[in-house]
Write a protein that holds these residues in place. Structure first.
Motif, PDB file in Angstrom:
ATOM      1  N   THR A 201       0.806  -1.224   0.000  1.00 56.00           N
ATOM      2  CA  THR A 201       0.000   0.000   0.000  1.00 56.00           C
ATOM      3  C   THR A 201       0.836   1.271   0.000  1.00 56.00           C
ATOM      4  O   THR A 201       0.362   2.311  -0.432  1.00 56.00           O
ATOM      5  CB  THR A 201      -0.936   0.036   1.223  1.00 56.00           C
ATOM      6  OG1 THR A 201      -0.153  -0.201   2.387  1.00 56.00           O
ATOM      7  CG2 THR A 201      -2.035  -1.004   1.128  1.00 56.00           C
ATOM      8  N   MET A 202       2.077   1.202   0.499  1.00 58.97           N
ATOM      9  CA  MET A 202       2.827   2.444   0.681  1.00 58.97           C
ATOM     10  C   MET A 202       3.947   2.661  -0.338  1.00 58.97           C
ATOM     11  O   MET A 202       4.312   3.796  -0.619  1.00 58.97           O
ATOM     12  CB  MET A 202       3.448   2.476   2.084  1.00 58.97           C
ATOM     13  CG  MET A 202       2.411   2.443   3.182  1.00 58.97           C
ATOM     14  SD  MET A 202       3.178   2.178   4.776  1.00 58.97           S
ATOM     15  CE  MET A 202       3.498   3.844   5.247  1.00 58.97           C
ATOM     16  N   ALA A 203       4.479   1.579  -0.872  1.00 59.83           N
ATOM     17  CA  ALA A 203       5.743   1.708  -1.603  1.00 59.83           C
ATOM     18  C   ALA A 203       5.577   2.254  -3.016  1.00 59.83           C
ATOM     19  O   ALA A 203       4.598   1.964  -3.699  1.00 59.83           O
ATOM     20  CB  ALA A 203       6.411   0.340  -1.676  1.00 59.83           C
ATOM     21  N   ASP A 204       6.579   3.037  -3.438  1.00 59.79           N
ATOM     22  CA  ASP A 204       6.754   3.306  -4.870  1.00 59.79           C
ATOM     23  C   ASP A 204       7.406   2.062  -5.476  1.00 59.79           C
ATOM     24  O   ASP A 204       7.030   1.612  -6.537  1.00 59.79           O
ATOM     25  CB  ASP A 204       7.657   4.515  -5.094  1.00 59.79           C
ATOM     26  CG  ASP A 204       7.009   5.803  -4.618  1.00 59.79           C
ATOM     27  OD1 ASP A 204       5.772   5.894  -4.704  1.00 59.79           O
ATOM     28  OD2 ASP A 204       7.726   6.699  -4.134  1.00 59.79           O
ATOM     29  N   ARG A 205       8.416   1.547  -4.750  1.00 59.10           N
ATOM     30  CA  ARG A 205       9.056   0.293  -5.161  1.00 59.10           C
ATOM     31  C   ARG A 205       9.307  -0.551  -3.917  1.00 59.10           C
ATOM     32  O   ARG A 205       9.495  -0.023  -2.818  1.00 59.10           O
ATOM     33  CB  ARG A 205      10.391   0.564  -5.851  1.00 59.10           C
ATOM     34  CG  ARG A 205      10.237   0.951  -7.312  1.00 59.10           C
ATOM     35  CD  ARG A 205      11.579   0.894  -8.028  1.00 59.10           C
ATOM     36  NE  ARG A 205      12.612   1.632  -7.315  1.00 59.10           N
ATOM     37  CZ  ARG A 205      13.903   1.321  -7.386  1.00 59.10           C
ATOM     38  NH1 ARG A 205      14.312   0.293  -8.097  1.00 59.10           N
ATOM     39  NH2 ARG A 205      14.795   2.053  -6.752  1.00 59.10           N
ATOM     40  N   ILE A 206       9.320  -1.853  -4.134  1.00 56.35           N
ATOM     41  CA  ILE A 206       9.586  -2.789  -3.035  1.00 56.35           C
ATOM     42  C   ILE A 206      10.880  -3.533  -3.352  1.00 56.35           C
ATOM     43  O   ILE A 206      11.104  -3.928  -4.498  1.00 56.35           O
ATOM     44  CB  ILE A 206       8.454  -3.836  -2.906  1.00 56.35           C
ATOM     45  CG1 ILE A 206       7.129  -3.174  -2.573  1.00 56.35           C
ATOM     46  CG2 ILE A 206       8.783  -4.878  -1.844  1.00 56.35           C
ATOM     47  CD1 ILE A 206       5.955  -4.162  -2.504  1.00 56.35           C
ATOM     48  N   GLY A 207      11.684  -3.739  -2.320  1.00 60.25           N
ATOM     49  CA  GLY A 207      12.844  -4.622  -2.446  1.00 60.25           C
ATOM     50  C   GLY A 207      12.629  -5.773  -1.485  1.00 60.25           C
ATOM     51  O   GLY A 207      12.419  -5.547  -0.303  1.00 60.25           O
ATOM     52  N   ILE A 208      12.649  -6.998  -2.008  1.00 59.96           N
ATOM     53  CA  ILE A 208      12.379  -8.139  -1.131  1.00 59.96           C
ATOM     54  C   ILE A 208      13.683  -8.837  -0.777  1.00 59.96           C
ATOM     55  O   ILE A 208      14.496  -9.135  -1.664  1.00 59.96           O
ATOM     56  CB  ILE A 208      11.382  -9.112  -1.790  1.00 59.96           C
ATOM     57  CG1 ILE A 208      10.068  -8.352  -1.948  1.00 59.96           C
ATOM     58  CG2 ILE A 208      11.180 -10.359  -0.943  1.00 59.96           C
ATOM     59  CD1 ILE A 208       8.996  -9.103  -2.620  1.00 59.96           C
ATOM     60  N   MET A 209      13.887  -9.034   0.515  1.00 61.71           N
ATOM     61  CA  MET A 209      15.133  -9.639   0.989  1.00 61.71           C
ATOM     62  C   MET A 209      14.891 -11.037   1.533  1.00 61.71           C
ATOM     63  O   MET A 209      13.867 -11.305   2.156  1.00 61.71           O
ATOM     64  CB  MET A 209      15.749  -8.769   2.089  1.00 61.71           C
ATOM     65  CG  MET A 209      16.373  -7.487   1.574  1.00 61.71           C
ATOM     66  SD  MET A 209      17.167  -6.565   2.889  1.00 61.71           S
ATOM     67  CE  MET A 209      18.608  -7.574   3.210  1.00 61.71           C
TER      68      MET A 209
END
Lengths: 360, 288
Positions: A201-209
């Protein structure tokens, strides 16, 4: 605002076998709301602390707007960090907590006062300014922590699971408040969470770790629709993607995925050769249930029906295989009955033995 | 014949329930009597003439009270000097110990440096050595430093006591590290973190050290007796012992009056510092 560039970042703690962060390279754009998502212990908070300057990378560089900040003290980086447990100064009032970073930067008293009032107004904290933080509720403390972060208008705002200690209702409200705040006080935000709803809901982009490595970076929609690995696919979505593992078999010009209790027509598109192992991933909302038992995935038994209001979750079994379907609330299903499971091939994701996505 | 069981009377049940409380009250009362008895006797003796001090049957309260012991103490002895020496030395040692122990405790709790564990182990060994064993080496050390029979001899040796470092180390180790990390991000250096965060948050530990150091120093007798010689350097303990003549009768009334006056600073310090125990705990700044 500042662009952040991480190049080959490694963090290896003494006595630990694996690095907490392993060869991470990432570019976060100026003004972007970037969310680092991953399970507990995957290294996302360590990475955040390296950006803040609280931890020193074992290898690699952290750059702000092209300048290496590896040896710049946290106080000189113009970053603010909202901690998971807020880390307010318990011996100070709300006003002194918000004022503290300005005071340490030797800002004149009148300017400090105005900045405090403005931050307090943005977060609706005016009536609490002279209260000790020990008298505040969790939600109020969280807002004070935000106030302390935004008051000096940092170039980079770092947030370490700031909503995880709030109840469900307050979390939704604060989420909206954070987004409004990001628009009103623009800065580059790096937000760490293990909650995929917050990320989506918040991200412009997500980085998944995963286990210290960055496994996928992209826009929320893209990461959700085209997960790069089975781990990402299982981590995003509530309920998560269902997986069925079997072997590829070619019969009469059609390609099937067969396994204990399943035989799924996966079409004749490019897949691993016959005999190789393959996993198909299906999102609950992409499944259609038919009363006559027809469908690409064949017949399944309804095990459980959970009403969610607007829709319902139907748990299905076929031998050892399990799936969950999200269907319209008006449809009627009785537990123990047989239904057909169908889906569109373009909605399915395929993963090879190494867990990476195969095909497109 | 059938046995008739009558219900236990309410009074007996109430007494049975109250029995442990009554027992506790009696034990506490007896303990208080043992603790307060000597003090009461001391205060009573301070307001009596030496001639009636040992009269039989004893008079607990002399009326009108006799102030001659206090007058003698203030007019014919150096009591005020001993008191100012005691208070001055105890105050200086206490302030210095609070600062030194909190700084050392902070360094041991939060900083990583070569030899840290070894230094802590050596300091812990120092605690285990009885004070009496240290007196003679300390005497020669003070002599060789040319500070024997000076105020330095009274102030410096007690500063080497490492107990406070360990107390502060344990208090500071328990503080949430996020508060210090937040302070670093807000622009604090190591000393500002110590001064603005650690000291206010470890206030209870400081109060423990301050109370302990002041009381030990104020009541210290053996080292001031060994480390000084001149009567101008007498502290209360050594001064009071000088009131007891080696020959002739001891004026117990005067000694009692001196003891009563000596107790006042201890009472003031103890009750003054007690309210500081109510400092805000560090957890108040964390999640609610």
């Amino acid at each position: 605002m500042a662009a952040i560039k991480l190049t080959g970042i490694v963090k290896q703690y003494r006595g630990e076998e694996r690095p907490a962060v392993d060869e991470m390279t990432l570019q976060i754009e100026d003004g972007e709301f970037f969310v680092l998502l991953g399970p507990s212990g995957c290294g996302k908070s360590t990475l955040l602390k390296m950006i803040a300057g609280l931890e020193e990378p074992t290898r690699g560089t952290v750059e702000f707007d092209g300048t290496c900040v590896n040896y710049v003290e946290p106080g000189d980086r113009n970053v603010a960090l909202v901690f998971q447990n807020y880390a307010l100064y318990p011996h100070m009032s709300v006003r002194r907590n918000i004022d503290f970073p300005l005071k340490m930067r030797k800002m004149p008293k009148a300017e400090r006062h105005a900045a405090c009032e403005s931050a307090a107004a943005a977060l609706n904290l005016q009536r609490l300014l002279d209260r000790p933080v020990s008298e505040l509720s969790g939600g109020e403390r969280q807002r004070v922590a935000l106030g302390r972060a935004i008051v000096r208008q940092p170039e980079v705002m770092l947030m370490d699971e700031p909503l995880s200690n709030l109840d469900a209702l307050l979390r939704v409200q604060t989420r909206e408040e954070l987004l409004r705040l990001h628009r009103a006080v623009p800065s580059t935000v790096v937000y760490v969470t293990h909650d995929q709803v917050e990320a989506m809901t918040m991200a412009d982009r997500i980085g998944i770790m995963e286990a210290g490595e960055l496994v996928q970076v992209g826009r929320p929609k893209d990461v959700y629709r085209q997960p790069a690995s089975r781990f990402v696919a299982g981590f995003l979505g509530s309920p998560p993607m269902g997986f069925l593992t079997g072997q590829v078999e070619e019969r009469n010009g059609s390609v099937y995925l067969t396994g204990p209790g399943i035989k799924i027509d996966i079409g004749a598109t490019a897949r691993p050769p016959s005999g190789s192992a393959l996993t198909i991933g299906l999102r609950p909302e992409h499944l259609r249930l038919t009363s006559d038992g027809s469908g690409r995935a064949g017949a399944w038994t309804v095990e459980l029906v959970e009403a969610l209001g607007a829709d319902q979750l139907v748990s299905l079994t076929a031998g050892a295989a399990r799936l969950r379907a999200r269907v319209d609330a008006t449809a009627e299903f009785s537990e123990g009955s047989q239904v057909g499971v169908d889906f569109a091939l373009e909605d399915a994701r395929f993963f090879g033995e190494d867990g990476r996505a195969v095909g497109s | 014949m059938t046995a008739v069981t009558e219900p236990e009377p309410a009074l007996r049940r109430r007494l049975a329930r109250a029995r442990p409380a009554v027992l506790t009250a009696v034990v506490v009362a007896v303990a208080c009597l043992f603790a307060i008895g000597p003090f009461a006797y001391l205060i009573s003796a301070a307001f009596k003439h030496s001639l009636v001090l040992f009269s039989y049957p004893p008079h607990w309260i002399e009326w009108p009270p006799y102030f001659g012991n206090f007058r003698y103490l203030l007019e014919h002895t150096a009591f005020l000097r001993w008191a100012s020496n005691s208070l001055g030395v105890a105050a200086i040692v206490t302030i210095a110990k609070v600062l030194m122990d909190s700084m050392a405790g902070y360094a041991f709790a939060r900083m990583r440096f070569p030899g840290r564990t070894l230094i802590m182990a050596v300091m812990a060994t120092g605690i285990m050595v009885p004070t009496a064993v240290l007196i003679v080496p300390l005497y020669f050390l003070v002599k060789s430093l040319n500070i024997f029979d000076t105020y330095w001899a009274l102030v410096l040796p007690p500063l080497a006591n490492p107990v406070g470092v360990f107390i502060m180390w344990s208090y500071i180790s328990a503080l949430p590290p996020e508060i210090e990390q937040a302070a670093r991000i807000d622009g604090c250096g190591p000393f500002q973190i110590y001064w603005r965060m650690v000291l206010p948050l470890a206030q209870r530990g400081l109060v423990v050290i301050a109370t302990y150091t002041f009381l030990v120093q104020y009541g210290s007798f053996v080292w001031p007796l060994v480390g000084t010689q001149s009567s101008r350097l007498f502290v209360l303990t050594t001064g009071l012992s000088s009131l007891q003549p080696s020959l002739g009768a001891t004026n117990w009334g005067v000694i009692s009056a001196a003891c009563v006056l000596s107790m006042i600073p201890i009472v003031v310090v103890f009750f003054g510092l007690q309210r500081l125990f109510r400092a805000a705990p560090a957890a108040a700044g964390l999640k609610g």
